[in-house]
Scaffold this motif. Structure first.
Motif, PDB file in Angstrom:
ATOM      1  N   HIS A   5       0.855  -1.182   0.000  1.00 45.70           N
ATOM      2  CA  HIS A   5       0.000   0.000   0.000  1.00 45.70           C
ATOM      3  C   HIS A   5       0.889   1.228   0.000  1.00 45.70           C
ATOM      4  N   GLN A   6       0.569   2.182  -0.887  1.00 48.77           N
ATOM      5  CA  GLN A   6       1.379   3.397  -0.930  1.00 48.77           C
ATOM      6  C   GLN A   6       0.511   4.528  -1.489  1.00 48.77           C
ATOM      7  N   HIS A   7      -0.281   5.108  -0.639  1.00 53.34           N
ATOM      8  CA  HIS A   7      -1.133   6.200  -1.092  1.00 53.34           C
ATOM      9  C   HIS A   7      -1.402   7.157   0.050  1.00 53.34           C
ATOM     10  N   VAL A 215      -1.525   3.809 -17.936  1.00 50.10           N
ATOM     11  CA  VAL A 215      -0.848   2.523 -17.759  1.00 50.10           C
ATOM     12  C   VAL A 215      -0.791   1.774 -19.090  1.00 50.10           C
ATOM     13  N   ALA A 216       0.414   1.643 -19.644  1.00 46.27           N
ATOM     14  CA  ALA A 216       0.629   0.849 -20.861  1.00 46.27           C
ATOM     15  C   ALA A 216       0.962  -0.577 -20.409  1.00 46.27           C
ATOM     16  N   VAL A 217      -0.003  -1.471 -20.493  1.00 50.02           N
ATOM     17  CA  VAL A 217       0.121  -2.801 -19.896  1.00 50.02           C
ATOM     18  C   VAL A 217       1.263  -3.607 -20.513  1.00 50.02           C
ATOM     19  N   GLU A 218       1.369  -3.616 -21.830  1.00 49.41           N
ATOM     20  CA  GLU A 218       2.421  -4.414 -22.484  1.00 49.41           C
ATOM     21  C   GLU A 218       3.814  -3.896 -22.113  1.00 49.41           C
ATOM     22  N   ILE A 273       8.942   0.351  -9.431  1.00 52.26           N
ATOM     23  CA  ILE A 273       8.706   0.550 -10.865  1.00 52.26           C
ATOM     24  C   ILE A 273       7.253   0.939 -11.119  1.00 52.26           C
ATOM     25  N   LEU A 274       6.340   0.188 -10.512  1.00 54.20           N
ATOM     26  CA  LEU A 274       4.917   0.423 -10.727  1.00 54.20           C
ATOM     27  C   LEU A 274       4.489   1.791 -10.199  1.00 54.20           C
ATOM     28  N   HIS A 275       5.052   2.176  -9.057  1.00 56.63           N
ATOM     29  CA  HIS A 275       4.696   3.469  -8.470  1.00 56.63           C
ATOM     30  C   HIS A 275       5.271   4.627  -9.272  1.00 56.63           C
ATOM     31  N   ASP A 276       6.549   4.548  -9.610  1.00 54.11           N
ATOM     32  CA  ASP A 276       7.226   5.656 -10.276  1.00 54.11           C
ATOM     33  C   ASP A 276       6.783   5.827 -11.730  1.00 54.11           C
ATOM     34  N   TYR A 278       3.954   4.276 -13.289  1.00 53.53           N
ATOM     35  CA  TYR A 278       2.530   4.152 -13.613  1.00 53.53           C
ATOM     36  C   TYR A 278       1.591   4.624 -12.491  1.00 53.53           C
ATOM     37  N   GLU A 279       2.143   5.170 -11.424  1.00 57.85           N
ATOM     38  CA  GLU A 279       1.350   5.674 -10.301  1.00 57.85           C
ATOM     39  C   GLU A 279       0.450   4.596  -9.688  1.00 57.85           C
ATOM     40  N   ILE A 280       0.899   3.354  -9.746  1.00 51.51           N
ATOM     41  CA  ILE A 280       0.179   2.247  -9.107  1.00 51.51           C
ATOM     42  C   ILE A 280       0.675   2.139  -7.666  1.00 51.51           C
ATOM     43  N   ASN A 281      -0.226   2.252  -6.700  1.00 48.60           N
ATOM     44  CA  ASN A 281       0.204   2.323  -5.303  1.00 48.60           C
ATOM     45  C   ASN A 281      -0.381   1.233  -4.418  1.00 48.60           C
ATOM     46  N   HIS A 282      -1.014   0.242  -5.019  1.00 46.38           N
ATOM     47  CA  HIS A 282      -1.565  -0.879  -4.242  1.00 46.38           C
ATOM     48  C   HIS A 282      -1.325  -2.140  -5.065  1.00 46.38           C
ATOM     49  N   VAL A 283      -0.377  -2.966  -4.639  1.00 42.06           N
ATOM     50  CA  VAL A 283       0.073  -4.109  -5.442  1.00 42.06           C
ATOM     51  C   VAL A 283      -0.163  -5.416  -4.704  1.00 42.06           C
ATOM     52  N   THR A 284      -0.791  -6.367  -5.388  1.00 37.45           N
ATOM     53  CA  THR A 284      -0.978  -7.713  -4.848  1.00 37.45           C
ATOM     54  C   THR A 284      -0.449  -8.711  -5.870  1.00 37.45           C
ATOM     55  N   LEU A 285       0.579  -9.480  -5.499  1.00 37.23           N
ATOM     56  CA  LEU A 285       1.188 -10.444  -6.412  1.00 37.23           C
ATOM     57  C   LEU A 285       1.117 -11.857  -5.848  1.00 37.23           C
TER      58      LEU A 285
END
Length: 301
Positions: A5-7, A215-218, A273-276, A278-285
């Protein structure tokens, strides 16, 4: 399974909304009375738009209050999407009001009526001042909150509409150009559609959990797959819960059987990488090794 979580949350000032609601109720009542007495469709259309402002501001006010409620066992996200719902409703009402105005303008254009310009000039001036004050109150919050932006758009378009009505009143007073009332009403309606469409589209995409435009998924997949020990990231879902939270969940296949500590190290890199980028701040892997599941980037659940 790991989550990151990062928001951050920005406070929105509800008192500004409340003040704007009261102000627009007063403006609406005065314009309805003035529109009936003067016979001005533009003034009545401006009153109708002001009434939609009141509704939109009330919706925004309660959505803002509800969104602050805490999560619970049966509402694990709380009411974080309430403001997106409000933005969707408000932008939809902008377009509905605009269509009604176009119909009324077409009918009045065919049958112009004499208009008492003095009332039009006075009341449109009052509306400009009132809506201008409301616009100033909501301007700061509208920059980072879709709900507040929807209310702000209602107010700023109404202020511009009131300016158009004032100009129409002056033209009627000094040049007796009565058809200008219908033309200005049509112009107001077309502008409402123009500003309402983008917000309607953006809020709809968020409600439907579409992938954010930034967000460019590819490209994202290529960057993650290029990391050491990563075989492939797949089964990806990316969505915005609200304007502050962008979520990604995915399966990630590794080239070897990693320790938990090693996975955490790679996860930290992925998160950055995702945060910087694509501004994605909640990651579940979901980590995997030598598992025979569907390795496509997008998998229909």
């Amino acid at each position: 399974m790991s989550e990151v979580h990062q928001h951050s949350h920005r406070a929105v000032r509800s008192k500004n909304l409340l003040f704007s609601i009261v102000l627009n109720i007063v403006i609406t009542i005065s314009q309805v009375i003035g529109g009936v007495l003067s016979g001005s469709l533009a003034l009545l259309s401006d009153a109708l738009h002001n009434f939609s402002d009141v509704i939109s501001l009330v919706v925004s006010f309660f959505a803002n209050k509800i969104a602050k409620k805490k999560a619970s066992l049966n509402k694990t996200f709380g009411f974080k999407r309430a403001e997106i719902m409000a933005a969707f409703i408000n932008s939809a009402t902008l377009i509905i009001v605009a269509i009604l105005l176009i119909i009324e303008a077409a009918e009045r254009f065919q049958h112009p009526q004499k208009i008492e310009s003095f009332l039009v000039i006075i009341l449109s001036s009052v509306a400009i001042i009132g809506n201008g004050l409301s616009v100033l109150l909501l301007k700061k919050d509208s920059a980072h909150n879709m709900n507040m932006r929807s209310a702000y758009l209602h107010l700023i378009t109404d202020m511009l509409a009131s300016i158009a009505v004032l100009l129409g009143g002056l033209l009627i007073k000094y040049y007796q150009i009565y058809w200008i009332d219908s033309v200005l009403t049509l112009a107001i309606a077309l502008y409402l559609i123009y500003v309402g469409y983008d917000l309607l589209k953006d809020s709809f995409k968020m409600l439907m959990l579409f992938t954010p435009d930034n967000v460019a998924v590819e490209e994202l997949v290529e960057k993650i797959n290029a990391l050491k020990d990563v075989k492939s990231i797949h089964h990806i879902h990316i969505w915005q819960l609200n304007e502050l939270e962008t979520h990604l969940e995915a399966h990630i296949d590794f080239t070897r059987d990693l320790k938990v500590s090693e996975f955490e190290s790679i996860l930290t890199i992925i998160k950055q990488i995702l945060h910087d980028d694509y501004e994605i701040n909640h990651v579940t892997l979901q980590p995997e090794f030598d598992k025979s599941d569907d390795k496509n980037i997008i998998v229909q659940d």
